[in-house]
Design a protein around this motif. Structure first.
Motif, PDB file in Angstrom:
ATOM      1  N   GLU A   1       0.827  -1.209   0.000  1.00 22.37           N
ATOM      2  CA  GLU A   1       0.000   0.000   0.000  1.00 22.37           C
ATOM      3  C   GLU A   1       0.861   1.258   0.000  1.00 22.37           C
ATOM      4  OE1 GLU A   1      -0.519  -2.789   1.592  1.00 22.37           O
ATOM      5  OE2 GLU A   1      -2.615  -3.311   1.236  1.00 22.37           O
ATOM      6  N   LEU A   2       2.020   1.199   0.679  1.00 20.66           N
ATOM      7  CA  LEU A   2       2.927   2.358   0.739  1.00 20.66           C
ATOM      8  C   LEU A   2       3.528   2.656  -0.633  1.00 20.66           C
ATOM      9  CD1 LEU A   2       4.803   4.087   3.019  1.00 20.66           C
ATOM     10  CD2 LEU A   2       6.487   2.528   2.098  1.00 20.66           C
ATOM     11  N   LEU A   3       3.723   1.593  -1.430  1.00 25.62           N
ATOM     12  CA  LEU A   3       4.347   1.778  -2.743  1.00 25.62           C
ATOM     13  C   LEU A   3       3.490   2.647  -3.660  1.00 25.62           C
ATOM     14  CD1 LEU A   3       5.641  -1.817  -3.619  1.00 25.62           C
ATOM     15  CD2 LEU A   3       6.904   0.057  -2.619  1.00 25.62           C
ATOM     16  N   LEU A   4       2.195   2.681  -3.376  1.00 26.67           N
ATOM     17  CA  LEU A   4       1.305   3.407  -4.287  1.00 26.67           C
ATOM     18  C   LEU A   4       0.852   4.747  -3.737  1.00 26.67           C
ATOM     19  CD1 LEU A   4      -0.827   0.694  -6.072  1.00 26.67           C
ATOM     20  CD2 LEU A   4       1.231   1.874  -6.800  1.00 26.67           C
ATOM     21  N   LEU A   5       1.584   5.262  -2.753  1.00 28.87           N
ATOM     22  CA  LEU A   5       1.271   6.619  -2.330  1.00 28.87           C
ATOM     23  C   LEU A   5       1.447   7.533  -3.536  1.00 28.87           C
ATOM     24  CD1 LEU A   5       3.017   6.955   1.146  1.00 28.87           C
ATOM     25  CD2 LEU A   5       0.577   6.756   0.647  1.00 28.87           C
ATOM     26  N   PRO A   6       0.543   8.487  -3.715  1.00 25.67           N
ATOM     27  CA  PRO A   6       0.698   9.407  -4.837  1.00 25.67           C
ATOM     28  C   PRO A   6       2.044  10.142  -4.742  1.00 25.67           C
ATOM     29  CG  PRO A   6      -1.442   9.677  -3.784  1.00 25.67           C
ATOM     30  CD  PRO A   6      -0.645   8.754  -2.913  1.00 25.67           C
ATOM     31  N   GLY A   7       2.583  10.542  -5.875  1.00 29.12           N
ATOM     32  CA  GLY A   7       3.825  11.312  -5.845  1.00 29.12           C
ATOM     33  C   GLY A   7       5.032  10.536  -6.318  1.00 29.12           C
ATOM     34  N   MET A   8       4.831   9.296  -6.748  1.00 27.16           N
ATOM     35  CA  MET A   8       5.964   8.491  -7.199  1.00 27.16           C
ATOM     36  C   MET A   8       6.177   8.627  -8.716  1.00 27.16           C
ATOM     37  SD  MET A   8       6.845   7.226  -4.324  1.00 27.16           S
ATOM     38  CE  MET A   8       6.453   6.320  -2.823  1.00 27.16           C
ATOM     39  N   GLY A   9       5.359   9.444  -9.379  1.00 25.03           N
ATOM     40  CA  GLY A   9       5.600   9.746 -10.792  1.00 25.03           C
ATOM     41  C   GLY A   9       4.743   8.956 -11.772  1.00 25.03           C
TER      42      GLY A   9
END
Ligand SMILES: NC(=O)c1ccc[n+]([C@@H]2O[C@H](COP(=O)([O-])OP(=O)(O)OC[C@H]3O[C@@H](n4cnc5c(N)ncnc54)[C@H](OP(=O)(O)O)[C@@H]3O)[C@@H](O)[C@H]2O)c1
Length: 320
Positions: free
Chosen positions: A172-180
């Protein structure tokens, strides 16, 4: 059904004491997954909530959980909540979550120790504490990891039947907005060929419920838990497949890691192996059944998060 009393505590008459687990953080990710898994396995769940009238608390009650109102900062409420339960699932928020809870590392340690001390005092039969995947000896230098090592040591020092689980990074952490993702890129800590372990939060629930079901087997153990192991390149490929459009993988830029001390320190303890996570996923699957691979998670429970992240107009990629 549960019922609100005058002091804002929900009656617990529907509980079966010898099969009741008090779950902290039940309105959050890990606690929520643990509460649902325990309920599915036929346990009674008593959820410790700060606000029984909040939407997520009401959802828990509608699933069959009893609610007790309290705050980790108020030991009397923690003690009252523990009366008559068989087990306790212990989790605390951390400074690593930024402003979400405004908690210091010292508070996290105090809350974690209070929960364990009161579980012992109240005769709880099995405490499961959720920590974080850390390898090696001694402090890492990151407050919200070292806080957990201190709580772990305290839990192990008590004459209390306990199990510690150490989850890897949440999917779930991997898909926090802001990763491009909105720009066809995905930025994360791993180097393209560096492997890292990750876990679906629902697997934490499944594993913890199985641990409560067999205390003789799991008591006294500290268990590293993960659902999958991926490299940076794997992340790019799986995200490309799930998004249906090309996603290029990049490690967070040197500039970002230099300018953001928190991310820089995290990257350094991933690189030196302290946060590598060493769960034996094949052995975990023998004990706990099939765990969730990242590709399956993206096509299943993670799909709404993926869609949100793909549309988010917030690009850390510009810092590359
Ligand atoms: N993200 C990762 O990859 C990862 C990996 C391993 C470990 N962790 C650790 O996991 C922990 C966070 O777990 P999570 O993501 O499941 O949490 P979460 O979803 O942010 O939920 C936090 C829970 O704690 C409750 N809470 C906050 N302050 C409280 C207080 N003073 N008294 C009682 N309850 C309180 C919240 O209740 P309300 O509904 O009242 O706010 C909520 O239920 C942190 O310690 C973090 O360091 C994270």
């Amino acid at each position: 059904m549960s019922e609100l009393t005058e002091n804002n505590t929900i009656r617990t008459a529907n509980e079966n004491g010898s099969r009741t687990v008090l779950v902290f953080g039940a309105t959050g990710q890990q606690g929520g997954a643990v509460a649902s898994a325990l309920l599915s396995d036929g346990w009674s769940v008593r959820a410790f909530v700060r606000n029984p009238s909040a939407g997520k608390a009401k959802e828990l009650a509608s699933l069959g959980a009893s609610l007790v109102a309290g705050d980790l900062a108020d030991p009397l409420s923690v003690r009252a909540a523990m009366k008559g339960v068989h087990g306790v699932f212990s989790i605390q928020p951390s400074s690593g979550q930024g402003a979400a809870y405004g908690i210091t590392d010292e508070q996290e340690v105090r809350y974690g120790k209070v929960v364990a001390d009161l579980a012992l005092a109240e005769g709880v039969r099995h405490l499961v504490y959720t920590s974080v995947a850390i390898s090696g000896e001694g402090p890492t230098g990151l407050g919200h990891f070292d806080s957990k090592l201190e709580i772990e040591d305290h839990v192990r020092s008590l004459a209390l039947r306990s199990t510690i689980v150490r989850p890897a990074t949440f999917m779930e952490l991997l898909l926090l907005p802001g990763m491009g993702l909105d720009q066809g890129a995905y930025n994360f800590f791993l180097l393209p060929d560096q492997a890292g372990q990750i876990i679906a939060v629902r697997d934490i629930g499944k594993i913890v419920a199985a641990v409560f079901a067999d205390p003789e087997r799991f008591a006294g153990r500290t268990i590293e838990i993960a659902s999958d192991e991926v490299t940076g390149k794997d992340l790019g490929e799986k995200l490309t497949h799930a998004a249906g459009r090309p996603i290029e993988y990049y490690r967070f830029s040197d500039t970002l890691l230099r300018e953001n001390a928190f991310l820089g320190k995290l990257a350094s303890i991933i690189d030196d192996g302290r946060l590598a996570a060493n769960a034996d996923i094949a052995a975990l699957e023998q004990d706990f059944g099939t765990l969730t691979r990242f590709g399956d998670w993206l096509a299943g429970p993670g799909e709404p998060l993926l869609r949100t992240a793909l549309d988010a107009k917030d690009a850390m990629v510009t810092l590359r």
